[in-house]
Motif scaffolding. Structure first.
Motif, PDB file in Angstrom:
ATOM      1  N   GLN A 107      12.904   8.590  18.991  1.00 12.66           N
ATOM      2  CA  GLN A 107      12.679   7.362  19.746  1.00 12.66           C
ATOM      3  C   GLN A 107      13.138   7.475  21.193  1.00 12.66           C
ATOM      4  O   GLN A 107      13.538   6.504  21.815  1.00 12.66           O
ATOM      5  CB  GLN A 107      13.365   6.173  19.057  1.00 12.66           C
ATOM      6  N   GLY A 108      13.098   8.683  21.731  1.00 17.07           N
ATOM      7  CA  GLY A 108      13.410   8.881  23.138  1.00 17.07           C
ATOM      8  C   GLY A 108      14.876   8.801  23.491  1.00 17.07           C
ATOM      9  O   GLY A 108      15.226   8.712  24.678  1.00 17.07           O
ATOM     10  N   LEU A 109      15.767   8.844  22.493  1.00 19.84           N
ATOM     11  CA  LEU A 109      17.198   8.691  22.749  1.00 19.84           C
ATOM     12  C   LEU A 109      17.885  10.039  22.872  1.00 19.84           C
ATOM     13  O   LEU A 109      17.877  10.851  21.943  1.00 19.84           O
ATOM     14  CB  LEU A 109      17.852   7.874  21.629  1.00 19.84           C
ATOM     15  N   SER A 110      18.517  10.276  24.005  1.00 22.37           N
ATOM     16  CA  SER A 110      19.210  11.537  24.241  1.00 22.37           C
ATOM     17  C   SER A 110      20.259  11.796  23.171  1.00 22.37           C
ATOM     18  O   SER A 110      20.408  12.912  22.674  1.00 22.37           O
ATOM     19  CB  SER A 110      19.883  11.505  25.616  1.00 22.37           C
ATOM     20  N   LEU A 111      21.013  10.762  22.827  1.00 23.85           N
ATOM     21  CA  LEU A 111      22.080  10.914  21.839  1.00 23.85           C
ATOM     22  C   LEU A 111      21.528  11.386  20.503  1.00 23.85           C
ATOM     23  O   LEU A 111      22.097  12.269  19.861  1.00 23.85           O
ATOM     24  CB  LEU A 111      22.810   9.577  21.657  1.00 23.85           C
ATOM     25  N   ALA A 112      20.414  10.818  20.090  1.00 24.14           N
ATOM     26  CA  ALA A 112      19.831  11.196  18.807  1.00 24.14           C
ATOM     27  C   ALA A 112      19.445  12.669  18.804  1.00 24.14           C
ATOM     28  O   ALA A 112      19.711  13.398  17.845  1.00 24.14           O
ATOM     29  CB  ALA A 112      18.595  10.335  18.522  1.00 24.14           C
TER      30      ALA A 112
END
Length: 275
Positions: A231-236
């Motif tokens: 979902q475009g999340l760097s952390l993920a």
């Protein structure tokens, strides 16, 4: 299990790799691993906001960073707090975490500890009124930078931001928030910075670089790897990569097992509920 736990906790902010089993992640690459990789794509944004901090109007300036949970707001704010330009520009700097559930006295105590104007015993004895007074006196004569992480709404901002003096010498308050409106309403002259989510290409490039380091991703894993939905999340991306990268190798066919687990995990992840 680690991914499910991260999904559950993602709204609380940055999730460190320490929350995963020690046999999966080596100790020397926990916190710094995530900080380094999330901010690499924000170099230009860091430079832009650092410039906002040290230039502009002499009146107290409110600057915000907004974006989805896990996109890298907290990490970028920490980088800016330690950026050489603000470090040398401001006389005093302090940071704190506000979050959804907060205690104003505790937040002010953390700030007073940062500037070291009072000993611990004095800080612990302060009530609401005395902590506000101490806060004001600590900053009234100085050009200061305050970094507040995770401001949820205008009530939180009013409880946090209204007690700092407008000493008209270029002081700044920088805070992170999930809601653009909080940044817009914090001040008539506020500056709002958005952190966009990663594109699919950026997600894949970051995941590939973290899992395989300087090596190329095996061709048989490219298609399934590109289907990974973070979902475009760097952390993920960084957390998933850290778990995959550090899986223990306990048999002679370690490399083959790693490729198999990588493929198996990604197939499972892309066919279930998105992260």
């Amino acid at each position: 299990m680690g991914i499910k736990e991260t999904k559950k906790n993602i709204d609380t902010g940055i999730v460190e790799v320490e929350s995963y089993p020690s046999e999966q992640v080596s100790s020397q690459e926990k916190g710094p691993l995530i900080l380094e990789d999330i901010v690499v794509r924000f170099d230009n944004k860091e430079t832009e906001i650092a410039e906002q901090l040290v230039t502009g109007r002499e009146h107290l300036q409110i600057i915000s960073i907004f974006g989805m949970p896990g996109v890298g707001k907290t990490t970028l704010a920490k980088k800016l707090y330690n950026n050489p330009s603000p470090v040398h520009h401001f006389d005093k700097r302090a940071s704190c975490v506000v979050s959804q559930t907060y205690n104003k006295i505790n937040i002010f105590a953390d700030i007073l500890r940062s500037v070291k104007d009072h000993d611990e015993e004095t800080i612990m004895q302060m009530d609401d009124e005395s902590s506000v007074e101490a806060l004001y006196k600590s900053f009234i004569k100085w050009r200061y930078l305050i970094v507040g992480d995770d401001i949820w709404d205008m009530n939180s901002w009013n409880d946090f931001g209204r007690y700092f003096p407008n000493n008209k010498n270029g002081s700044r308050i920088l805070f992170t928030t999930r809601h653009k409106e909080v940044g817009l309403k914090a001040s008539h002259h506020s500056v709002v910075n958005e952190l966009p989510i990663l594109s699919d290409v950026e997600c894949w490039e970051l995941l590939q670089r973290k899992v395989f380091q300087k090596e190329h991703c095996p061709q048989e894993l490219v298609d399934i790897g590109k289907q990974t939905n973070c979902q475009g999340l760097s952390l993920a991306v960084v957390v998933i990569a850290a778990i995959l990268e550090k899986i223990e190798m306990k048999n002679p066919m370690a490399q083959s097992c790693k490729k198999f687990e990588f493929q198996l995990y990604l197939k499972t992840q892309t066919s279930s509920e998105t992260y």
